[in-house]
Scaffold this motif. Structure first.
Motif, mmCIF file in Angstrom:
data_model
loop_
_atom_site.group_PDB
_atom_site.id
_atom_site.type_symbol
_atom_site.label_atom_id
_atom_site.label_comp_id
_atom_site.label_asym_id
_atom_site.label_seq_id
_atom_site.Cartn_x
_atom_site.Cartn_y
_atom_site.Cartn_z
ATOM 1 N N ASP A 63 1.847 -56.925 -20.770
ATOM 2 C CA ASP A 63 0.795 -57.693 -19.568
ATOM 3 C C ASP A 63 0.587 -59.123 -20.291
ATOM 4 O OD1 ASP A 63 2.472 -56.295 -17.935
ATOM 5 O OD2 ASP A 63 -0.004 -54.892 -17.289
ATOM 6 N N ALA A 64 -0.750 -59.543 -21.088
ATOM 7 C CA ALA A 64 -0.738 -59.837 -22.071
ATOM 8 C C ALA A 64 0.054 -61.338 -22.015
ATOM 9 C CB ALA A 64 -2.112 -59.531 -22.992
ATOM 10 N N VAL A 65 1.122 -61.239 -22.604
ATOM 11 C CA VAL A 65 2.295 -61.532 -23.472
ATOM 12 C C VAL A 65 2.663 -62.228 -21.496
ATOM 13 C CG1 VAL A 65 4.321 -61.840 -23.578
ATOM 14 C CG2 VAL A 65 3.233 -60.612 -25.020
ATOM 15 N N ALA A 66 3.128 -61.864 -20.751
ATOM 16 C CA ALA A 66 3.380 -63.007 -19.840
ATOM 17 C C ALA A 66 2.661 -63.542 -19.018
ATOM 18 C CB ALA A 66 3.707 -61.489 -18.264
ATOM 19 N N LEU A 67 1.174 -63.512 -19.467
ATOM 20 C CA LEU A 67 0.398 -64.294 -18.681
ATOM 21 C C LEU A 67 0.567 -65.504 -19.662
ATOM 22 C CD1 LEU A 67 -3.276 -62.289 -17.998
ATOM 23 C CD2 LEU A 67 -1.586 -63.595 -16.810
ATOM 24 N N VAL A 68 1.186 -65.022 -20.560
ATOM 25 C CA VAL A 68 0.530 -66.570 -22.110
ATOM 26 C C VAL A 68 2.280 -67.254 -21.185
ATOM 27 C CG1 VAL A 68 1.275 -66.636 -23.996
ATOM 28 C CG2 VAL A 68 -0.159 -65.122 -23.884
ATOM 29 N N VAL A 69 3.748 -66.707 -21.118
ATOM 30 C CA VAL A 69 4.455 -67.281 -20.534
ATOM 31 C C VAL A 69 4.118 -67.632 -19.761
ATOM 32 C CG1 VAL A 69 7.172 -66.521 -20.079
ATOM 33 C CG2 VAL A 69 5.953 -65.274 -22.350
ATOM 34 N N ALA A 70 3.645 -67.325 -18.422
ATOM 35 C CA ALA A 70 3.601 -68.503 -17.397
ATOM 36 C C ALA A 70 3.062 -69.293 -17.500
ATOM 37 C CB ALA A 70 3.257 -66.719 -16.894
ATOM 38 N N HIS A 71 2.113 -69.414 -18.327
ATOM 39 C CA HIS A 71 1.238 -70.564 -18.451
ATOM 40 C C HIS A 71 1.603 -71.509 -19.844
ATOM 41 C CE1 HIS A 71 -0.792 -68.292 -15.952
ATOM 42 N NE2 HIS A 71 -1.936 -69.516 -15.453
ATOM 43 N N LEU A 72 2.921 -71.142 -20.278
ATOM 44 C CA LEU A 72 3.368 -71.789 -20.981
ATOM 45 C C LEU A 72 3.484 -73.920 -20.610
ATOM 46 C CD1 LEU A 72 5.854 -69.980 -22.703
ATOM 47 C CD2 LEU A 72 3.989 -71.161 -23.964
ATOM 48 N N PRO A 73 3.185 -75.141 -21.781
ATOM 49 C CA PRO A 73 3.094 -75.763 -21.339
ATOM 50 C C PRO A 73 4.313 -76.476 -21.033
ATOM 51 C CG PRO A 73 2.987 -75.597 -23.758
ATOM 52 C CD PRO A 73 2.808 -74.709 -22.676
ATOM 53 N N ARG A 74 4.753 -77.519 -20.102
ATOM 54 C CA ARG A 74 6.529 -77.693 -19.967
ATOM 55 C C ARG A 74 6.792 -78.294 -20.993
ATOM 56 N NH1 ARG A 74 5.746 -82.249 -15.629
ATOM 57 N NH2 ARG A 74 4.040 -80.997 -14.588
ATOM 58 N N ASN A 75 8.560 -78.068 -20.984
ATOM 59 C CA ASN A 75 8.899 -78.519 -22.532
ATOM 60 C C ASN A 75 8.687 -77.999 -23.398
ATOM 61 O OD1 ASN A 75 10.423 -80.635 -20.298
ATOM 62 N ND2 ASN A 75 9.567 -81.774 -20.710
ATOM 63 N N CYS A 76 8.132 -76.698 -23.568
ATOM 64 C CA CYS A 76 7.378 -75.980 -24.553
ATOM 65 C C CYS A 76 8.956 -75.501 -25.319
ATOM 66 C CB CYS A 76 6.507 -75.126 -24.490
ATOM 67 S SG CYS A 76 6.365 -73.954 -25.626
ATOM 68 N N GLY A 77 9.574 -76.192 -26.519
ATOM 69 C CA GLY A 77 10.085 -76.007 -27.065
ATOM 70 C C GLY A 77 9.962 -75.589 -28.665
ATOM 71 N N PRO A 78 11.445 -74.850 -29.492
ATOM 72 C CA PRO A 78 11.172 -74.554 -30.474
ATOM 73 C C PRO A 78 9.919 -74.751 -31.742
ATOM 74 C CG PRO A 78 12.983 -73.903 -30.089
ATOM 75 C CD PRO A 78 12.338 -75.247 -29.408
ATOM 76 N N ALA A 79 8.880 -74.280 -32.141
ATOM 77 C CA ALA A 79 7.986 -75.032 -32.978
ATOM 78 C C ALA A 79 8.727 -75.854 -34.030
ATOM 79 C CB ALA A 79 7.362 -74.374 -33.487
ATOM 80 N N VAL A 80 7.993 -77.152 -34.815
ATOM 81 C CA VAL A 80 9.170 -78.428 -35.016
ATOM 82 C C VAL A 80 8.222 -78.396 -36.688
ATOM 83 C CG1 VAL A 80 9.824 -79.351 -33.223
ATOM 84 C CG2 VAL A 80 7.694 -80.135 -34.204
ATOM 85 N N ALA A 81 8.566 -78.884 -38.249
ATOM 86 C CA ALA A 81 7.665 -78.842 -38.863
ATOM 87 C C ALA A 81 6.771 -79.814 -38.739
ATOM 88 C CB ALA A 81 8.789 -79.300 -39.806
ATOM 89 N N GLY A 82 5.659 -79.934 -39.649
ATOM 90 C CA GLY A 82 5.046 -80.666 -39.142
ATOM 91 C C GLY A 82 3.576 -80.679 -38.687
ATOM 92 N N THR A 83 2.695 -81.290 -38.471
ATOM 93 C CA THR A 83 1.694 -80.820 -37.671
ATOM 94 C C THR A 83 1.237 -81.883 -36.380
ATOM 95 O OG1 THR A 83 0.200 -82.911 -38.387
ATOM 96 C CG2 THR A 83 0.159 -81.647 -40.199
ATOM 97 N N ALA A 84 0.118 -81.685 -35.917
ATOM 98 C CA ALA A 84 -0.190 -81.473 -34.200
ATOM 99 C C ALA A 84 -0.785 -82.879 -33.815
ATOM 100 C CB ALA A 84 -1.487 -80.991 -34.093
ATOM 101 N N ASP A 85 -1.299 -83.733 -35.513
ATOM 102 C CA ASP A 85 -0.772 -84.695 -35.173
ATOM 103 C C ASP A 85 0.579 -86.082 -35.327
ATOM 104 O OD1 ASP A 85 -3.801 -84.483 -35.183
ATOM 105 O OD2 ASP A 85 -3.429 -84.307 -38.028
ATOM 106 N N ASP A 86 1.238 -84.866 -35.658
ATOM 107 C CA ASP A 86 2.903 -85.682 -35.646
ATOM 108 C C ASP A 86 3.419 -86.176 -34.166
ATOM 109 O OD1 ASP A 86 2.670 -86.253 -39.020
ATOM 110 O OD2 ASP A 86 3.516 -84.094 -38.871
#
Length: 227
Positions: free
Chosen positions: A197-220
């Motif tokens: 249920d905890a995981v389901a809450l996370v999935v329900a609140h994922l940001p829009r267009n949340c795709g696979p993680a990419v190389a680099g940093t948040a600053d990129d």
């Protein structure tokens, strides 16, 4: 350090940075894409180095000889890969996750590490529940104490726009936004009695267009994504 770098024949500049307090000095060579930090020991002659690439500490080393340290720095800054660096400088050490970052499969390897670890701060039921969700499995997982976090990039600083799962006593879970979204404490999304249920809450609140993680940093990424 600058004199030793000059002797390598490469055009590199050692910048003096702030010391963490228990060392004599720290130098940094390179830029945000690839750099090396070197800390000089205060009670013994040694030079501890960290080799960074795109927000990831890829390797570490301890050398007693300054020219040897400068040579390792110059090799890294001229684009050598991990195996080439270690072959030329045997005192350099790195782990399988660093190799995964180099290959481009750090997300898969980090999940594999968490799934098989015996570390007490890792909630295995929670890891398995999160891993079972394809959208979360595509993100880069990391822990802050016992909290399970997810990032849309594989380097530090990570993105903080995906909810965090905080295991609570007696097997319950709290799902919150990262603390910098609130002026005082993490903004609560909800409570869950089990990891699924905890995981389901996370999935329900994922940001829009949340795709696979990419190389680099948040600053990129887009600056708004890191908050």
């Amino acid at each position: 350090m600058q004199a030793a770098l000059d002797d390598t024949g490469h055009d590199l500049t050692a910048q003096l940075t702030s010391s963490p307090g228990w060392w004599d000095c720290v130098t940094r060579v390179g830029d945000d894409h690839r750099h090396v930090t070197t800390i000089a020991g205060s009670e013994e002659r040694c030079f501890r180095m960290e080799f960074w690439q795109r927000g990831v500490a890829m390797a570490g080393a301890k050398a007693a000889d300054l020219p040897a340290a400068a040579r390792a720095i110059s090799l890294w800054q001229t684009g050598r890969c991990l195996s080439e660096l270690q072959s030329a400088c045997s005192f350099v050490q790195y782990d399988p996750l660093a190799e995964a970052h180099e290959r481009g499969d750090a997300v898969e390897v980090r999940w594999a590490i968490y799934r098989r670890t015996s570390a007490p701060h890792v909630d295995h039921d929670l890891i398995e529940a999160a891993y079972a969700q394809p959208r979360l499995r595509a993100l880069f997982p990391f822990h802050s104490h016992r909290s399970l976090n997810f990032s849309r990039c594989t380097g530090f600083p990570y993105t903080h726009d995906v909810p965090v799962i905080d295991p609570r006593p007696h097997g319950t879970y709290r799902v919150v936004w990262w603390q910098n979204r609130s002026p005082h404490i993490p903004a609560s999304i909800g409570e869950a009695d089990n990891p699924h249920d905890a995981v389901a809450l996370v999935v329900a609140h994922l940001p829009r267009n949340c795709g696979p993680a990419v190389a680099g940093t948040a600053d990129d990424l887009d600056g708004t994504d890191s908050t």
